[in-house]
Write a protein that holds these residues in place. Structure first.
Motif, PDB file in Angstrom:
ATOM      1  N   ALA A 224       0.831  -1.210   0.000  1.00  0.00           N
ATOM      2  CA  ALA A 224       0.000   0.000   0.000  1.00  0.00           C
ATOM      3  C   ALA A 224       0.859   1.252   0.000  1.00  0.00           C
ATOM      4  CB  ALA A 224      -0.933  -0.012   1.211  1.00  0.00           C
ATOM      5  N   LEU A 225       1.923   1.227   0.817  1.00  0.00           N
ATOM      6  CA  LEU A 225       2.797   2.395   0.901  1.00  0.00           C
ATOM      7  C   LEU A 225       3.552   2.626  -0.398  1.00  0.00           C
ATOM      8  CD1 LEU A 225       4.222   1.966   4.509  1.00  0.00           C
ATOM      9  CD2 LEU A 225       2.611   3.718   3.722  1.00  0.00           C
ATOM     10  N   MET A 226       3.987   1.554  -1.058  1.00  0.00           N
ATOM     11  CA  MET A 226       4.695   1.700  -2.317  1.00  0.00           C
ATOM     12  C   MET A 226       3.778   2.260  -3.387  1.00  0.00           C
ATOM     13  SD  MET A 226       7.215  -1.588  -2.616  1.00  0.00           S
ATOM     14  CE  MET A 226       8.049  -0.911  -4.038  1.00  0.00           C
ATOM     15  N   SER A 227       2.538   1.780  -3.452  1.00  0.00           N
ATOM     16  CA  SER A 227       1.573   2.287  -4.430  1.00  0.00           C
ATOM     17  C   SER A 227       1.310   3.757  -4.186  1.00  0.00           C
ATOM     18  CB  SER A 227       0.256   1.497  -4.348  1.00  0.00           C
ATOM     19  OG  SER A 227       0.471   0.153  -4.688  1.00  0.00           O
ATOM     20  N   ALA A 228       1.166   4.134  -2.925  1.00  0.00           N
ATOM     21  CA  ALA A 228       0.902   5.534  -2.596  1.00  0.00           C
ATOM     22  C   ALA A 228       2.090   6.409  -2.969  1.00  0.00           C
ATOM     23  CB  ALA A 228       0.604   5.668  -1.105  1.00  0.00           C
ATOM     24  N   ARG A 229       3.308   5.913  -2.756  1.00  0.00           N
ATOM     25  CA  ARG A 229       4.488   6.696  -3.074  1.00  0.00           C
ATOM     26  C   ARG A 229       4.585   6.967  -4.568  1.00  0.00           C
ATOM     27  NH1 ARG A 229       9.657   5.077  -4.335  1.00  0.00           N
ATOM     28  NH2 ARG A 229       9.308   2.947  -3.605  1.00  0.00           N
ATOM     29  N   TYR A 230       4.359   5.923  -5.375  1.00  0.00           N
ATOM     30  CA  TYR A 230       4.433   6.113  -6.809  1.00  0.00           C
ATOM     31  C   TYR A 230       3.343   7.067  -7.275  1.00  0.00           C
ATOM     32  CZ  TYR A 230       7.698   2.199  -7.014  1.00  0.00           C
ATOM     33  OH  TYR A 230       8.782   1.388  -6.839  1.00  0.00           O
ATOM     34  N   ALA A 231       2.169   6.986  -6.649  1.00  0.00           N
ATOM     35  CA  ALA A 231       1.055   7.834  -7.066  1.00  0.00           C
ATOM     36  C   ALA A 231       1.299   9.288  -6.699  1.00  0.00           C
ATOM     37  CB  ALA A 231      -0.238   7.338  -6.423  1.00  0.00           C
ATOM     38  N   SER A 232       1.943   9.547  -5.562  1.00  0.00           N
ATOM     39  CA  SER A 232       2.083  10.915  -5.079  1.00  0.00           C
ATOM     40  C   SER A 232       3.321  11.617  -5.627  1.00  0.00           C
ATOM     41  CB  SER A 232       2.126  10.927  -3.550  1.00  0.00           C
ATOM     42  OG  SER A 232       3.271  10.233  -3.090  1.00  0.00           O
ATOM     43  N   ASP A 233       4.301  10.870  -6.131  1.00  0.00           N
ATOM     44  CA  ASP A 233       5.556  11.464  -6.556  1.00  0.00           C
ATOM     45  C   ASP A 233       5.557  11.942  -7.994  1.00  0.00           C
ATOM     46  OD1 ASP A 233       6.567  11.043  -4.086  1.00  0.00           O
ATOM     47  OD2 ASP A 233       7.860   9.377  -4.604  1.00  0.00           O
ATOM     48  N   GLY A 234       4.476  11.724  -8.716  1.00  0.00           N
ATOM     49  CA  GLY A 234       4.463  12.043 -10.131  1.00  0.00           C
ATOM     50  C   GLY A 234       4.014  13.459 -10.437  1.00  0.00           C
ATOM     51  N   TYR A 235       3.691  13.672 -11.712  1.00  0.00           N
ATOM     52  CA  TYR A 235       3.267  14.986 -12.175  1.00  0.00           C
ATOM     53  C   TYR A 235       1.968  15.424 -11.516  1.00  0.00           C
ATOM     54  CZ  TYR A 235       6.577  14.107 -15.991  1.00  0.00           C
ATOM     55  OH  TYR A 235       7.698  13.826 -16.735  1.00  0.00           O
TER      56      TYR A 235
ATOM     57  N   SER B 217       2.222  -0.706 -18.239  1.00  0.00           N
ATOM     58  CA  SER B 217       3.392  -0.663 -17.361  1.00  0.00           C
ATOM     59  C   SER B 217       3.496  -1.837 -16.400  1.00  0.00           C
ATOM     60  CB  SER B 217       3.379   0.648 -16.547  1.00  0.00           C
ATOM     61  OG  SER B 217       3.385   1.773 -17.386  1.00  0.00           O
ATOM     62  N   ASN B 218       2.554  -2.769 -16.425  1.00  0.00           N
ATOM     63  CA  ASN B 218       2.617  -3.894 -15.489  1.00  0.00           C
ATOM     64  C   ASN B 218       3.852  -4.763 -15.734  1.00  0.00           C
ATOM     65  OD1 ASN B 218       0.324  -3.360 -14.016  1.00  0.00           O
ATOM     66  ND2 ASN B 218      -0.997  -4.749 -15.169  1.00  0.00           N
ATOM     67  N   ASP B 219       4.420  -5.263 -14.659  1.00  0.00           N
ATOM     68  CA  ASP B 219       5.532  -6.206 -14.739  1.00  0.00           C
ATOM     69  C   ASP B 219       5.015  -7.518 -15.312  1.00  0.00           C
ATOM     70  OD1 ASP B 219       7.798  -7.741 -14.378  1.00  0.00           O
ATOM     71  OD2 ASP B 219       7.520  -7.964 -12.208  1.00  0.00           O
ATOM     72  N   ALA B 220       5.552  -7.923 -16.464  1.00  0.00           N
ATOM     73  CA  ALA B 220       5.067  -9.131 -17.142  1.00  0.00           C
ATOM     74  C   ALA B 220       5.368 -10.401 -16.363  1.00  0.00           C
ATOM     75  CB  ALA B 220       5.671  -9.219 -18.541  1.00  0.00           C
ATOM     76  N   GLU B 221       6.364 -10.370 -15.490  1.00  0.00           N
ATOM     77  CA  GLU B 221       6.648 -11.551 -14.669  1.00  0.00           C
ATOM     78  C   GLU B 221       5.547 -11.768 -13.641  1.00  0.00           C
ATOM     79  OE1 GLU B 221      10.483 -11.700 -12.952  1.00  0.00           O
ATOM     80  OE2 GLU B 221      11.551 -11.576 -14.871  1.00  0.00           O
ATOM     81  N   ARG B 222       5.028 -10.679 -13.107  1.00  0.00           N
ATOM     82  CA  ARG B 222       3.936 -10.782 -12.139  1.00  0.00           C
ATOM     83  C   ARG B 222       2.589 -10.931 -12.825  1.00  0.00           C
ATOM     84  NH1 ARG B 222       3.403  -6.262  -8.117  1.00  0.00           N
ATOM     85  NH2 ARG B 222       1.993  -7.802  -7.208  1.00  0.00           N
TER      86      ARG B 222
ATOM     87  N   TRP C 249       4.046  -3.569  -9.824  1.00  0.00           N
ATOM     88  CA  TRP C 249       5.422  -3.051  -9.811  1.00  0.00           C
ATOM     89  C   TRP C 249       6.446  -4.183  -9.718  1.00  0.00           C
ATOM     90  CZ3 TRP C 249       5.479   1.745 -11.315  1.00  0.00           C
ATOM     91  CH2 TRP C 249       4.397   2.607 -10.984  1.00  0.00           C
ATOM     92  N   LYS C 250       7.577  -3.961 -10.317  1.00  0.00           N
ATOM     93  CA  LYS C 250       8.684  -4.925 -10.219  1.00  0.00           C
ATOM     94  C   LYS C 250       9.225  -4.954  -8.792  1.00  0.00           C
ATOM     95  CE  LYS C 250      10.336  -4.014 -14.945  1.00  0.00           C
ATOM     96  NZ  LYS C 250      10.259  -5.352 -15.524  1.00  0.00           N
ATOM     97  N   GLY C 251       9.639  -6.113  -8.355  1.00  0.00           N
ATOM     98  CA  GLY C 251      10.295  -6.238  -7.066  1.00  0.00           C
ATOM     99  C   GLY C 251       9.387  -6.155  -5.866  1.00  0.00           C
ATOM    100  N   VAL C 252       8.058  -6.216  -6.092  1.00  0.00           N
ATOM    101  CA  VAL C 252       7.134  -6.153  -4.957  1.00  0.00           C
ATOM    102  C   VAL C 252       6.720  -7.558  -4.562  1.00  0.00           C
ATOM    103  CG1 VAL C 252       4.843  -5.380  -4.227  1.00  0.00           C
ATOM    104  CG2 VAL C 252       6.270  -3.896  -5.623  1.00  0.00           C
TER     105      VAL C 252
END
Length: 206
Positions: free
Chosen positions: A17-28, A96-101, A203-206
């Motif tokens: 949840a925190l990672m998703s929020a970080r990516y969402a808030s850090d953008g344009y 943008s989804n990680d194809a491995e996941r 996201w990759k690495g999650v």
């Protein structure tokens, strides 16, 4: 379930949840000038926003093959391109989804989807996820309307397509359509943002 088992699971979910929020808030943000990008299209060619010299802006859709919400909105994204590409605001779709996941979002699967649905717009593979992170995209779909000013593009709208996930005809707030219509009329966007609803980007690495 034992308490010591529950705690690690809760911590893991909180991290996601925190990672998703970080990516969402850090953008344009609305009003920001975006950085152009180069991504591979499903036809194998590299696409950037600078390729088209006669556009007034773009409707950028972060979407994917597999999310049920993205699928529900797919026809509306196609319709937006049909409505606004002739007026200078074409759609550019980005996966943008990680194809491995999410194997259903692989480049080959993207090619098949674009062909089966007769996409008349680019469907770009953000394999590194750098573009999604730059924009702050968090969901599929997540929409960005950008307006051209000289050789730059500024964000005019961020968020959902409309306010009815299940039924396009029942939507009484068509955020993207209204935003582009207002921009074409030389007016300010009255609703510059609305919360994007959909599956979280894998996201990759999650």
């Amino acid at each position: 379930m034992k308490k010591h088992t529950v705690l690690p699971i809760c911590a893991f979910l909180l991290t996601i949840a925190l990672m998703s929020a970080r990516y969402a808030s850090d953008g344009y943000k609305v009003g920001d000038t975006i950085q152009d990008f180069k991504l591979k299209n499903v036809d194998g060619k590299t696409v950037s926003l600078a390729d088209k010299k006669d556009v007034k802006g773009y409707i950028i859709a972060f979407t994917c093959n597999t999310c049920p919400v993205a699928k529900a909105y797919e026809s509306r994204i196609i319709a937006l391109n049909e409505q606004f590409a002739p007026k200078g605001y074409p759609v550019v779709a980005i996966q943008s989804n990680d194809a491995e996941r999410s194997p259903g979002d692989s480049y080959n699967a993207m090619q098949q989807r674009a062909k089966s649905k007769s996409y008349a717009f680019p469907y770009l593979y953000d394999e590194s996820q750098a573009v999604a992170r730059a924009f702050g995209a968090s969901n599929t779909p997540h929409m960005f309307v950008v307006k051209r000013e000289g050789n730059e593009y500024k964000v005019a709208y961020i968020g959902a397509i409309d306010n009815n996930q299940r039924d396009a005809a029942a939507a009484d707030k068509k955020y993207v359509e209204t935003a582009v219509t207002e921009l074409l009329a030389g007016k300010p966007v009255t609703t510059p943002s609305a919360r994007a609803i959909g599956c979280g980007i894998k996201w990759k690495g999650v």
